[in-house]
Motif scaffolding. Structure first.
Motif, PDB file in Angstrom:
ATOM      1  N   GLU A 137       0.828  -1.217   0.000  1.00  0.00           N
ATOM      2  CA  GLU A 137       0.000   0.000   0.000  1.00  0.00           C
ATOM      3  C   GLU A 137       0.860   1.264   0.000  1.00  0.00           C
ATOM      4  O   GLU A 137       0.494   2.293  -0.547  1.00  0.00           O
ATOM      5  CB  GLU A 137      -0.812   0.002   1.298  1.00  0.00           C
ATOM      6  N   GLU A 138       2.033   1.138   0.658  1.00  0.00           N
ATOM      7  CA  GLU A 138       2.955   2.279   0.748  1.00  0.00           C
ATOM      8  C   GLU A 138       3.905   2.350  -0.438  1.00  0.00           C
ATOM      9  O   GLU A 138       4.835   3.141  -0.448  1.00  0.00           O
ATOM     10  CB  GLU A 138       3.780   2.188   2.041  1.00  0.00           C
ATOM     11  N   GLY A 139       3.690   1.454  -1.407  1.00  0.00           N
ATOM     12  CA  GLY A 139       4.473   1.539  -2.632  1.00  0.00           C
ATOM     13  C   GLY A 139       5.592   0.522  -2.767  1.00  0.00           C
ATOM     14  O   GLY A 139       6.269   0.484  -3.806  1.00  0.00           O
ATOM     15  N   ALA A 140       5.823  -0.314  -1.736  1.00  0.00           N
ATOM     16  CA  ALA A 140       6.917  -1.293  -1.834  1.00  0.00           C
ATOM     17  C   ALA A 140       6.558  -2.431  -2.792  1.00  0.00           C
ATOM     18  O   ALA A 140       5.388  -2.810  -2.913  1.00  0.00           O
ATOM     19  CB  ALA A 140       7.231  -1.860  -0.446  1.00  0.00           C
ATOM     20  N   LEU A 141       7.585  -2.949  -3.454  1.00  0.00           N
ATOM     21  CA  LEU A 141       7.445  -4.196  -4.205  1.00  0.00           C
ATOM     22  C   LEU A 141       7.665  -5.321  -3.195  1.00  0.00           C
ATOM     23  O   LEU A 141       8.739  -5.396  -2.582  1.00  0.00           O
ATOM     24  CB  LEU A 141       8.511  -4.261  -5.315  1.00  0.00           C
ATOM     25  N   VAL A 142       6.657  -6.183  -3.010  1.00  0.00           N
ATOM     26  CA  VAL A 142       6.707  -7.147  -1.905  1.00  0.00           C
ATOM     27  C   VAL A 142       6.864  -8.592  -2.387  1.00  0.00           C
ATOM     28  O   VAL A 142       6.096  -9.065  -3.230  1.00  0.00           O
ATOM     29  CB  VAL A 142       5.432  -7.046  -1.027  1.00  0.00           C
ATOM     30  N   ALA A 143       7.855  -9.267  -1.817  1.00  0.00           N
ATOM     31  CA  ALA A 143       8.010 -10.707  -2.037  1.00  0.00           C
ATOM     32  C   ALA A 143       7.156 -11.421  -1.000  1.00  0.00           C
ATOM     33  O   ALA A 143       7.402 -11.319   0.207  1.00  0.00           O
ATOM     34  CB  ALA A 143       9.474 -11.104  -1.894  1.00  0.00           C
ATOM     35  N   VAL A 144       6.140 -12.120  -1.474  1.00  0.00           N
ATOM     36  CA  VAL A 144       5.195 -12.835  -0.608  1.00  0.00           C
ATOM     37  C   VAL A 144       5.689 -14.271  -0.459  1.00  0.00           C
ATOM     38  O   VAL A 144       5.498 -15.107  -1.335  1.00  0.00           O
ATOM     39  CB  VAL A 144       3.773 -12.797  -1.226  1.00  0.00           C
ATOM     40  N   HIS A 145       6.351 -14.518   0.659  1.00  0.00           N
ATOM     41  CA  HIS A 145       6.931 -15.851   0.851  1.00  0.00           C
ATOM     42  C   HIS A 145       5.920 -16.820   1.480  1.00  0.00           C
ATOM     43  O   HIS A 145       5.103 -16.422   2.316  1.00  0.00           O
ATOM     44  CB  HIS A 145       8.182 -15.750   1.741  1.00  0.00           C
ATOM     45  N   TYR A 146       6.015 -18.076   1.073  1.00  0.00           N
ATOM     46  CA  TYR A 146       5.152 -19.116   1.645  1.00  0.00           C
ATOM     47  C   TYR A 146       5.890 -20.441   1.615  1.00  0.00           C
ATOM     48  O   TYR A 146       6.949 -20.562   0.958  1.00  0.00           O
ATOM     49  CB  TYR A 146       3.840 -19.222   0.849  1.00  0.00           C
ATOM     50  N   ALA A 147       5.330 -21.430   2.324  1.00  0.00           N
ATOM     51  CA  ALA A 147       5.936 -22.763   2.348  1.00  0.00           C
ATOM     52  C   ALA A 147       5.164 -23.710   1.443  1.00  0.00           C
ATOM     53  O   ALA A 147       5.691 -24.241   0.468  1.00  0.00           O
ATOM     54  CB  ALA A 147       5.959 -23.300   3.772  1.00  0.00           C
ATOM     55  N   THR A 148       3.889 -23.922   1.765  1.00  0.00           N
ATOM     56  CA  THR A 148       3.092 -24.917   1.029  1.00  0.00           C
ATOM     57  C   THR A 148       1.807 -24.359   0.428  1.00  0.00           C
ATOM     58  O   THR A 148       1.281 -24.916  -0.530  1.00  0.00           O
ATOM     59  CB  THR A 148       2.694 -26.081   1.973  1.00  0.00           C
ATOM     60  N   GLN A 149       1.291 -23.278   1.000  1.00  0.00           N
ATOM     61  CA  GLN A 149      -0.032 -22.798   0.573  1.00  0.00           C
ATOM     62  C   GLN A 149       0.092 -21.804  -0.582  1.00  0.00           C
ATOM     63  O   GLN A 149      -0.117 -20.595  -0.425  1.00  0.00           O
ATOM     64  CB  GLN A 149      -0.774 -22.203   1.764  1.00  0.00           C
ATOM     65  N   ARG A 150       0.388 -22.381  -1.738  1.00  0.00           N
ATOM     66  CA  ARG A 150       0.604 -21.557  -2.936  1.00  0.00           C
ATOM     67  C   ARG A 150      -0.622 -20.694  -3.274  1.00  0.00           C
ATOM     68  O   ARG A 150      -0.494 -19.512  -3.598  1.00  0.00           O
ATOM     69  CB  ARG A 150       0.914 -22.496  -4.111  1.00  0.00           C
ATOM     70  N   ASP A 151      -1.822 -21.308  -3.164  1.00  0.00           N
ATOM     71  CA  ASP A 151      -3.041 -20.556  -3.499  1.00  0.00           C
ATOM     72  C   ASP A 151      -3.191 -19.342  -2.598  1.00  0.00           C
ATOM     73  O   ASP A 151      -3.588 -18.263  -3.058  1.00  0.00           O
ATOM     74  CB  ASP A 151      -4.290 -21.442  -3.346  1.00  0.00           C
ATOM     75  N   ALA A 152      -2.892 -19.539  -1.317  1.00  0.00           N
ATOM     76  CA  ALA A 152      -3.016 -18.427  -0.372  1.00  0.00           C
ATOM     77  C   ALA A 152      -2.014 -17.324  -0.714  1.00  0.00           C
ATOM     78  O   ALA A 152      -2.337 -16.136  -0.674  1.00  0.00           O
ATOM     79  CB  ALA A 152      -2.803 -18.923   1.056  1.00  0.00           C
ATOM     80  N   ALA A 153      -0.787 -17.726  -1.066  1.00  0.00           N
ATOM     81  CA  ALA A 153       0.227 -16.727  -1.437  1.00  0.00           C
ATOM     82  C   ALA A 153      -0.218 -15.973  -2.692  1.00  0.00           C
ATOM     83  O   ALA A 153      -0.085 -14.742  -2.778  1.00  0.00           O
ATOM     84  CB  ALA A 153       1.570 -17.403  -1.668  1.00  0.00           C
ATOM     85  N   GLU A 154      -0.762 -16.717  -3.646  1.00  0.00           N
ATOM     86  CA  GLU A 154      -1.217 -16.054  -4.878  1.00  0.00           C
ATOM     87  C   GLU A 154      -2.388 -15.120  -4.599  1.00  0.00           C
ATOM     88  O   GLU A 154      -2.542 -14.087  -5.242  1.00  0.00           O
ATOM     89  CB  GLU A 154      -1.552 -17.095  -5.946  1.00  0.00           C
ATOM     90  N   GLU A 155      -3.203 -15.494  -3.604  1.00  0.00           N
ATOM     91  CA  GLU A 155      -4.310 -14.611  -3.210  1.00  0.00           C
ATOM     92  C   GLU A 155      -3.760 -13.315  -2.592  1.00  0.00           C
ATOM     93  O   GLU A 155      -4.294 -12.226  -2.848  1.00  0.00           O
ATOM     94  CB  GLU A 155      -5.231 -15.355  -2.233  1.00  0.00           C
ATOM     95  N   THR A 156      -2.714 -13.423  -1.782  1.00  0.00           N
ATOM     96  CA  THR A 156      -2.092 -12.211  -1.225  1.00  0.00           C
ATOM     97  C   THR A 156      -1.609 -11.316  -2.373  1.00  0.00           C
ATOM     98  O   THR A 156      -1.864 -10.097  -2.380  1.00  0.00           O
ATOM     99  CB  THR A 156      -0.898 -12.553  -0.307  1.00  0.00           C
ATOM    100  N   VAL A 157      -0.938 -11.919  -3.342  1.00  0.00           N
ATOM    101  CA  VAL A 157      -0.442 -11.148  -4.493  1.00  0.00           C
ATOM    102  C   VAL A 157      -1.610 -10.502  -5.231  1.00  0.00           C
ATOM    103  O   VAL A 157      -1.567  -9.324  -5.587  1.00  0.00           O
ATOM    104  CB  VAL A 157       0.384 -12.055  -5.446  1.00  0.00           C
ATOM    105  N   ARG A 158      -2.677 -11.283  -5.404  1.00  0.00           N
ATOM    106  CA  ARG A 158      -3.855 -10.757  -6.125  1.00  0.00           C
ATOM    107  C   ARG A 158      -4.449  -9.563  -5.390  1.00  0.00           C
ATOM    108  O   ARG A 158      -4.785  -8.543  -5.993  1.00  0.00           O
ATOM    109  CB  ARG A 158      -4.906 -11.870  -6.292  1.00  0.00           C
ATOM    110  N   LEU A 159      -4.583  -9.683  -4.081  1.00  0.00           N
ATOM    111  CA  LEU A 159      -5.160  -8.587  -3.286  1.00  0.00           C
ATOM    112  C   LEU A 159      -4.302  -7.319  -3.414  1.00  0.00           C
ATOM    113  O   LEU A 159      -4.818  -6.208  -3.492  1.00  0.00           O
ATOM    114  CB  LEU A 159      -5.264  -8.991  -1.814  1.00  0.00           C
ATOM    115  N   ILE A 160      -2.989  -7.515  -3.442  1.00  0.00           N
ATOM    116  CA  ILE A 160      -2.080  -6.367  -3.578  1.00  0.00           C
ATOM    117  C   ILE A 160      -2.239  -5.732  -4.957  1.00  0.00           C
ATOM    118  O   ILE A 160      -2.376  -4.505  -5.084  1.00  0.00           O
ATOM    119  CB  ILE A 160      -0.612  -6.816  -3.334  1.00  0.00           C
ATOM    120  N   GLU A 161      -2.260  -6.581  -5.976  1.00  0.00           N
ATOM    121  CA  GLU A 161      -2.352  -6.050  -7.344  1.00  0.00           C
ATOM    122  C   GLU A 161      -3.693  -5.378  -7.597  1.00  0.00           C
ATOM    123  O   GLU A 161      -3.777  -4.371  -8.296  1.00  0.00           O
ATOM    124  CB  GLU A 161      -2.090  -7.168  -8.353  1.00  0.00           C
TER     125      GLU A 161
END
Ligand code: NDP
Length: 255
Positions: A28-52
């Protein structure tokens, strides 16, 4: 102006829970964020989607922590993606958030050497070596924020093994804050109290009511309550704070 414009951030364990809220705040503050995860790929992709969806920038990066080669794997993905997006591998903000906890109801008598090894591998060894591996990438004025727990200052025998690991995480903050100050990098600890991370227990009203009594405000924390504190520490406004233990427990530690 966005406070983290042109900054890059790695938030470990940001597929869900507090980590996701942190990733959203930093983006939200403008950073490019690396969304790290272990196994829950869908959840990580959802975080990315919400950001985008909000006009922010993020990418997912996978690495199971606590296993051989974990940090190498994480930085392989991180550096590759940073290079592709920014042309370099500079990291401005590191949030060590990913962690595992002790199983509910585990008494001190029940803790095994294997339990402790696993907890230390994920909660202590991984963040330490992530910091070490990040050192050459971190910019002047960089930020390291380690997520601990109020349990380093509030007794709960069922969580002794987990709390021991968080005590160790706080030592990373103390000593690295001194080590990195000459580079203008701050290192701080944020300690949440009971925080709604979306897990099933937070859907049980009686349980939530009981947990809420621990906070001075008589409610459980929301992930955003903690993420806002971490966002502040990541900004230039927090440049004079280093080596601190920031209590983000809603007054739980007041007793
Ligand atoms: P969650 O359990 O909701 O999420 C954990 C995150 O860490 C997920 O992104 C998960 O990835 C990742 N993760 C878990 N194990 C590993 C592993 N072995 N390797 C790599 N990634 C892993 O966490 P919370 O939001 O509850 O907690 C976040 C931080 O806050 C932790 O440090 C926790 O100790 C601390 N904390 C939390 C409190 C709370 O009440 N929630 C209270 C006090 C402190 P994946 O989705 O892929 O599994």
């Amino acid at each position: 102006m966005e406070r983290l414009e042109n900054k890059t951030a790695l938030v470990t364990g940001s597929s869900r829970g507090i980590g996701r809220a942190v990733a959203l705040r930093l983006a939200e503050e403008g950073a490019l964020v690396a969304v790290h995860y272990a196994t829950q790929r869908d959840a990580a992709e959802e975080t990315v989607r919400l950001i985008e969806q909000d006009g922010g920038r993020a990418f997912a990066v996978q690495a199971e922590l606590g296993v051989p080669g974990d940090v190498h794997e994480l930085f392989l993905g991180l550096e590759h993606e940073l290079k592709a997006r920014t042309g370099e591998t500079v990291l401005n903000i590191l949030v060590n958030n990913a962690a595992i906890t002790t199983p509910a109801g585990q008494t001190p008598e029940d803790v095994t050497p294997e339990d402790l090894d696993r907890l230390y591998a994920v909660n202590v060894k991984a963040p330490f070596f992530i910091v070490q591996r990040a050192l050459p990438l971190l910019s002047a004025g960089g930020r390291i924020i380690n997520v601990s727990s109020g349990l380093t200052r509030l007794a709960n025998p069922e969580q002794v093994a987990y709390a021991m690991t968080k005590g160790a995480v706080e030592q990373i903050t103390l000593h690295l804050a001194r080590h990195l100050a000459p580079r203008g990098i701050t290192v701080n600890t944020v300690a949440p109290g009971i925080t709604n991370n979306g897990s099933a227990i937070f859907d049980v009203p009686e349980a939530v009511q009981q947990m809420a009594q621990l906070s001075a405000f008589k409610r459980v924390g929301e992930a955003a309550d903690v993420a806002d504190v971490i966002r502040f520490l990541a900004t230039d406004e927090a440049r004079w704070i280093t080596g601190a233990f920031v209590d983000a427990s809603g007054g739980t530690l007041l007793g």
